[in-house]
Write a protein that holds these residues in place. Structure first.
Motif, PDB file in Angstrom:
ATOM      1  N   THR A 237       0.869  -1.173   0.000  1.00 16.67           N
ATOM      2  CA  THR A 237       0.000   0.000   0.000  1.00 16.67           C
ATOM      3  C   THR A 237       0.904   1.221   0.000  1.00 16.67           C
ATOM      4  O   THR A 237       1.825   1.319   0.818  1.00 16.67           O
ATOM      5  CB  THR A 237      -0.916   0.018   1.235  1.00 16.67           C
ATOM      6  OG1 THR A 237      -1.803  -1.109   1.188  1.00 16.67           O
ATOM      7  CG2 THR A 237      -1.745   1.296   1.273  1.00 16.67           C
TER       8      THR A 237
ATOM      9  N   ASP B 190       1.160   5.638  -0.639  1.00 14.77           N
ATOM     10  CA  ASP B 190       0.451   6.912  -0.684  1.00 14.77           C
ATOM     11  C   ASP B 190       1.165   7.885  -1.621  1.00 14.77           C
ATOM     12  O   ASP B 190       2.401   8.015  -1.585  1.00 14.77           O
ATOM     13  CB  ASP B 190       0.387   7.539   0.716  1.00 14.77           C
ATOM     14  CG  ASP B 190      -0.448   6.724   1.679  1.00 14.77           C
ATOM     15  OD1 ASP B 190      -1.532   6.254   1.274  1.00 14.77           O
ATOM     16  OD2 ASP B 190      -0.021   6.558   2.840  1.00 14.77           O
TER      17      ASP B 190
ATOM     18  N   HIS C 213      -7.871  10.790  -3.594  1.00 15.19           N
ATOM     19  CA  HIS C 213      -8.418  11.615  -2.512  1.00 15.19           C
ATOM     20  C   HIS C 213      -8.624  13.062  -2.936  1.00 15.19           C
ATOM     21  O   HIS C 213      -9.314  13.815  -2.244  1.00 15.19           O
ATOM     22  CB  HIS C 213      -7.486  11.566  -1.303  1.00 15.19           C
ATOM     23  CG  HIS C 213      -7.152  10.179  -0.842  1.00 15.19           C
ATOM     24  ND1 HIS C 213      -8.109   9.220  -0.620  1.00 15.19           N
ATOM     25  CD2 HIS C 213      -5.951   9.588  -0.583  1.00 15.19           C
ATOM     26  CE1 HIS C 213      -7.529   8.089  -0.232  1.00 15.19           C
ATOM     27  NE2 HIS C 213      -6.215   8.290  -0.208  1.00 15.19           N
TER      28      HIS C 213
ATOM     29  N   VAL D 246      -2.040  13.682   1.359  1.00 14.74           N
ATOM     30  CA  VAL D 246      -2.072  12.406   0.646  1.00 14.74           C
ATOM     31  C   VAL D 246      -3.092  12.540  -0.471  1.00 14.74           C
ATOM     32  O   VAL D 246      -4.294  12.660  -0.232  1.00 14.74           O
ATOM     33  CB  VAL D 246      -2.439  11.246   1.589  1.00 14.74           C
ATOM     34  CG1 VAL D 246      -2.548   9.935   0.805  1.00 14.74           C
ATOM     35  CG2 VAL D 246      -1.405  11.110   2.699  1.00 14.74           C
TER      36      VAL D 246
ATOM     37  N   THR E 201      -4.123   6.854  -2.812  1.00 17.37           N
ATOM     38  CA  THR E 201      -3.569   5.652  -2.181  1.00 17.37           C
ATOM     39  C   THR E 201      -3.660   4.499  -3.177  1.00 17.37           C
ATOM     40  O   THR E 201      -4.699   4.299  -3.814  1.00 17.37           O
ATOM     41  CB  THR E 201      -4.331   5.296  -0.894  1.00 17.37           C
ATOM     42  OG1 THR E 201      -4.222   6.388   0.027  1.00 17.37           O
ATOM     43  CG2 THR E 201      -3.750   4.045  -0.245  1.00 17.37           C
TER      44      THR E 201
ATOM     45  N   ARG F 292       3.820   2.199   2.557  1.00 16.00           N
ATOM     46  CA  ARG F 292       3.608   2.091   4.007  1.00 16.00           C
ATOM     47  C   ARG F 292       4.373   0.882   4.546  1.00 16.00           C
ATOM     48  O   ARG F 292       4.368  -0.188   3.919  1.00 16.00           O
ATOM     49  CB  ARG F 292       2.131   1.950   4.330  1.00 16.00           C
ATOM     50  CG  ARG F 292       1.274   3.148   3.920  1.00 16.00           C
ATOM     51  CD  ARG F 292      -0.171   2.916   4.292  1.00 16.00           C
ATOM     52  NE  ARG F 292      -1.055   3.944   3.731  1.00 16.00           N
ATOM     53  CZ  ARG F 292      -2.389   3.932   3.841  1.00 16.00           C
ATOM     54  NH1 ARG F 292      -2.981   2.915   4.502  1.00 16.00           N
ATOM     55  NH2 ARG F 292      -3.113   4.892   3.319  1.00 16.00           N
TER      56      ARG F 292
END
Length: 283
Positions: A37, A39, A70, A82, A85, A281
Motif C-alpha cells: 500500500t 500513498d 483523494h 495524501v 492511495t 507504508r
C-alpha cells in the motif's frame, strides 16, 4: 479531451518504454505474493491534475491494483497531503510507480503554473489560454492540465481552426496578395462554423484583417499602449487576443488593456513538475 483511446495508448506506450521486458528488479527481489500500500504524497503546494492518468498507469500494469484518489483534478493541495492511495501486488505497484508519477507530477506542474497566471489577472475580463507548444504526443494530457488550473484551451490542432500567422502573411505579401481580399476568399471556402484567427505584429495590419472578416485578431508582442489602442480600434468586431512577452510579471498589465484572451506558451513548454512522491507504508 482525454478520450479512453488516447489515455490507454499514451500510458501504455510509456509503460512499454519503461519496462519493455518487465521490471527485473521487482521480479527478482520481491515475492510474487507480496502486497503493498503506497500513498501519493505532496512535497510542496500545488494544484492537482492527472488523477485518471495516474490510476491508469497502475491499472494497465496490473488490473488488480486499486487506486483511491483523494483529490480531484483542479483541487489545491499542501505539503504532506495524501493525494491518492495505491494498493495491490507489490511488483505491479513498483513497476508502474515512475510512469504514474511522471504523468501526475508533470500535469500538476502545468495546473499549478496555470493557476498562478489566472490568479495574477483576477478581476479582469481576460482569460488565459494555452498554445500548441506542447510535448509531442502529450497534448491532450497537458491541455487537460491547463483546464485543471483554471485556464482555457486554444485550438487543439491545425485541423480545428484557421490561424494565419506571420509566415502565412509573409507568403501572401511576397506574392503581392491583398490581405483583406485573401481572407475573404479563404473564408468563402470554409464551413460557416470555422473560426478564423489572424496574427498581426503591427497596428497598421489591423484594418485589413478586420475588413477581411477575421473572427479573432491576435496581437503579437504589442506594447501596452498599442494593445489599448488596438482594443479600442477593434471594438466588438472581433475577439482580441494578445501573445508574446507574457509572464507572471507582465500578465496583469496585459489583461488590464482590455484584451479578451491572453495565450501563453509557457503554460505547457516551461512548467516545472511538482514534487510528489509515492511512499510505501511499512506499518
Amino acid at each position: 479531451m482525454i478520450t479512453p483511446a488516447v489515455l490507454h495508448r499514451v500510458v501504455g506506450a510509456a509503460l512499454e518504454e519503461d519496462a519493455p521486458w518487465g521490471d527485473v528488479t521487482s521480479t527478482a527481489l520481491l515475492p510474487a505474493d507480496a502486497v503493498a500500500t503506497a500513498d501519493l504524497v505532496a512535497r510542496e503546494p500545488g494544484v492537482f491534475s492527472g488523477g485518471e492518468v495516474f490510476a491508469t498507469a497502475f491499472g494497465l500494469t496490473d488490473p488488480s491494483i486499486a487506486v483511491d484518489l483523494h483529490f480531484a483534478d483542479g483541487d489545491a493541495f499542501s505539503p504532506g497531503d495524501v493525494l491518492a492511495t495505491v494498493t495491490g501486488p507489490a511488483r505491479g505497484v513498483l513497476t508502474a510507480e515512475r510512469i504514474g508519477l511522471n504523468f501526475v507530477q508533470r500535469m500538476s506542474g502545468i495546473a499549478t503554473l496555470t493557476a498562478a497566471y489566472v490568479a495574477a489577472m483576477a478581476g479582469t475580463r481576460a482569460r488565459i489560454a494555452d498554445t500548441r507548444k506542447t510535448t509531442p504526443g502529450l497534448r491532450a494530457f497537458e491541455r487537460h492540465a491547463v483546464t485543471s488550473g483554471g485556464g482555457r484551451n486554444h485550438r487543439f490542432s491545425l485541423s480545428d481552426a484557421v490561424m494565419a500567422k506571420d509566415n502565412h502573411l509573409a507568403v501572401l505579401q511576397r506574392d503581392g496578395a491583398d490581405l483583406a481580399s485573401a481572407l475573404r476568399d479563404a473564408i468563402a471556402t470554409l464551413p460557416h462554423t470555422t473560426h478564423v484567427v489572424v496574427e498581426v505584429d503591427r497596428p497598421d495590419q489591423i484594418p485589413a484583417v478586420l475588413d477581411g472578416g477575421a473572427n479573432t485578431v491576435l496581437l503579437d508582442n504589442f506594447s501596452l499602449d498599442d494593445l489599448r489602442s488596438a482594443v479600442a480600434l477593434i471594438g466588438d468586431r472581433a475577439v482580441v487576443e494578445a501573445s508574446g512577452g507574457v509572464n507572471l510579471d507582465t500578465v496583469r498589465g496585459i489583461a488590464e488593456t482590455g484584451v479578451d484572451v491572453i495565450s501563453v506558451g509557457a503554460l505547457t513548454h516551461s512548467a516545472r513538475s511538482v514534487d510528489l512522491g509515492l511512499d510505501v507504508r511499512i506499518d
